[in-house]
Design a protein around this motif. Sequence first.
Motif: not given
Length: 458
Positions: A58-60, A115-120, A126-128, A137-141
């Motif tokens: 997953n990413d973001f 909307i959940p961030l990636a569970k990594m 913490a970085y995300l 939010f939009s810029e990471g999609t």
Amino acid sequence: MFSEIGQLVFDNEAVAKTSDFTMGLEIEMQRVDETGQLSQEPYPSAAGDEKTNPWITNDFLETMSEVVTPPAAHALDAMHYLYSINTALRTALSPGELLWPLSMPPRLPKDKSQIPLAKMGPKKEAYLKEWLKRHGFSEGTPCGAHVNLSIDPHVFNLVADNMSDRFSSHIDLQNYLYAKIAQGFLRYRWVITYLFGASPIAEANYFEKGEGPSSPIRSIRQSSHGFGNKFTGDYTSIQRYVDRIEKGVKEGKLISDYEFHGAVRFKGNTNLRELPKTGVSYLELRMLDLDPSSSVGIRTNTLRFFRLLASYFIMSPGLHPEEVNRVIARADEMNEEVSEEHPNDVSKYQASARAFLNSLEMYANKIQLGPEYQEELDDLLDRVENPLTTPSAKLITHLKNGSLTDYALRRATRYQESALQSIRPFKGFENQAHLSADELKHELFKGSWEPDQDKKQE
């Protein structure tokens, strides 16, 4: 036409090795439901553990699936891997789930906080969260296709044996050639944006009201409206690349060196500071939008074109060190202009694009590349002459009420149905936390196809 190194390679009849790059692919796509909304389904368990599976992750966002291929010796081998792992992901999806085929995300909810961030894992999460605070939010999609390239060792050995007076060590040579290729890709990134840009519009709620382009453009993702940090790198040398990123982190412009998302990244050591000493082992090229005309987001011909470009950059004279930053800054400006042109318009830089592709054609003829390269160059020259044949121009013919949702869902459904008809889809990720590249090869193909995988990326 050739640099000193290029002439050496040509005279020793080793040109084929300069286009014999090991290739790996990383393709991001959003999971959506049948109405074109981001999926509410949990991460597909049959795709394995998103924290530990190196081939599907997953990413973001939790919905932003990324397929990663092992390094392969040929473009066709890389595509075999990609299709097989992509099919494994598709067959792991919940009923009704699809993979969105466009770089720009589907319609986003007005309240994006749900909307959940990636569970990594704690560190990445913490970085995300910090990234989200800085960028929104939009810029990471937006999603894209990343191509990883590594040079055939034969090239390094040939140059090292014949030019030992010029390079102090094998790693010095290695870093020099990778920097030279990176400079070439950055210098002509605007050509790639013109030829392959495929993100002409954003769906609802991506931009805040009054923001964003007022009409379709060639590539939102490759423009300043697109993904990530606008921090500029220094590609003069590997040491200066590292120094620039570390300075950005120290000054708080970057959260960490991981946040540097330049159009090209040097890879080879997880400890960035050590990279100049241990040497670059491959390039990550991050300048392609997803190709919605392919179920896997990229076409074999595109990979061949990238190999041709990298070979050309090795063999041709490079930039003088004092010119690198100025030339790349100018190229960034050109990329911004090209990315914001209307897809149907002849590019402001048409003549320059034509001249560059003609130069590539002369190079391909001189080194006697096969007809598949000539055919691809002919097709790309057609795109330069007729902008209506570019991906973004084709996409906007499918606009309905300013949206590509209907088109994207038709494509996504077709690709999903095709994947579900696969005779023997791979089911091996669910029960195995980590498959090596060799194990993956065996499990995916069971002897039905054998990639030439004699070179490794770290």
